[in-house]
Design an enzyme around this catalytic site. Structure first.
Site, PDB file in Angstrom:
ATOM      1  N   CYS A 161       0.849  -1.192   0.000  1.00  0.00           N
ATOM      2  CA  CYS A 161       0.000   0.000   0.000  1.00  0.00           C
ATOM      3  C   CYS A 161       0.882   1.239   0.000  1.00  0.00           C
ATOM      4  CB  CYS A 161      -0.889  -0.015   1.238  1.00  0.00           C
ATOM      5  SG  CYS A 161      -2.027   1.379   1.349  1.00  0.00           S
ATOM      6  N   HIS A 213      -9.135  -3.667  -1.951  1.00  0.00           N
ATOM      7  CA  HIS A 213      -8.101  -2.917  -1.238  1.00  0.00           C
ATOM      8  C   HIS A 213      -8.390  -1.421  -1.307  1.00  0.00           C
ATOM      9  CE1 HIS A 213      -3.833  -2.091   0.017  1.00  0.00           C
ATOM     10  NE2 HIS A 213      -4.144  -0.944  -0.574  1.00  0.00           N
ATOM     11  N   GLU A 214      -8.627  -0.910  -2.519  1.00  0.00           N
ATOM     12  CA  GLU A 214      -8.849   0.530  -2.674  1.00  0.00           C
ATOM     13  C   GLU A 214     -10.137   0.980  -1.993  1.00  0.00           C
ATOM     14  OE1 GLU A 214      -6.485   2.395  -3.415  1.00  0.00           O
ATOM     15  OE2 GLU A 214      -5.221   0.801  -4.199  1.00  0.00           O
ATOM     16  N   HIS A 237     -10.100   1.661   1.765  1.00  0.00           N
ATOM     17  CA  HIS A 237      -9.640   2.985   2.197  1.00  0.00           C
ATOM     18  C   HIS A 237     -10.815   3.925   2.452  1.00  0.00           C
ATOM     19  CE1 HIS A 237      -5.302   2.675   1.909  1.00  0.00           C
ATOM     20  NE2 HIS A 237      -5.404   2.090   0.726  1.00  0.00           N
TER      21      HIS A 237
END
Length: 173
Positions: free
Chosen positions: A101, A143-144, A147
């Site tokens: 990351c 994953h994105e 956030h």
């Protein structure tokens, strides 16, 4: 366009739930996406979320192959801009793979994630995006989008002993 500083783990913006984007067609959103793209490319990333550049909005961009979901190559992987995304698991089978990351530079960890997801949102013209992603593509999206909910990949790790510095490789990429 400009390269923005990337916030690192521990910054409060990375720990909060991001706000919805009111209008994806707004000029300031397009300018933000341009900056995010330049920042991501300069840092060598596969994706970046607005909170990582200090903007707590539900906006991510990423490169992930649409055809060969297991490929990690950027060749032929379109840049996807996803505004106000919603992610839904379509295959609950889990797979564990290495993730890094931009907000945790120099680190990687083994992260379990569902193999397939459906994601929906808007593009910069306000047009709907609705895709099913598998394999690496699904991992990048999850994953994105994590956030946007204040989640960094170590919070998803089943075994923190796999969190390691890149110089301690050999990790499979």
């Amino acid at each position: 366009m400009s390269i923005r500083p990337i916030l690192r783990m521990g910054h409060p913006v990375l720990a909060r739930v991001a706000d919805p984007v009111p209008d994806p067609r707004a000029p300031d959103i397009r300018a933000l996406v341009d900056d995010m793209g330049e920042t991501m490319r300069a840092a060598g990333g596969r994706g970046i979320a607005a909170p990582q550049v200090g903007v707590p909005l539900r906006l991510v961009i990423f490169h992930a192959p649409l055809e060969d979901e297991e490929s990690r190559s950027l060749d032929g992987a379109p840049l996807t801009v996803l505004v106000n995304p919603v992610v839904e698991v379509v295959d609950p089978a889990m797979t564990t793979d290495w993730e890094g990351c931009l907000s945790l530079p120099g680190l990687k960890g083994a992260v379990p994630r569902p193999v397939a997801v459906r994601y929906r949102g808007l593009d910069l013209d306000g047009q709907p995006i609705d895709r099913v992603a598998r394999g690496f593509h699904a991992r990048v999206v999850q994953h994105e989008c994590d956030h946007l909910d204040g989640i960094l990949y170590p919070q998803r790790m089943a075994d923190l002993s796999t969190l390691a510095y890149l110089e301690n490789e050999p990790f499979e990429d």
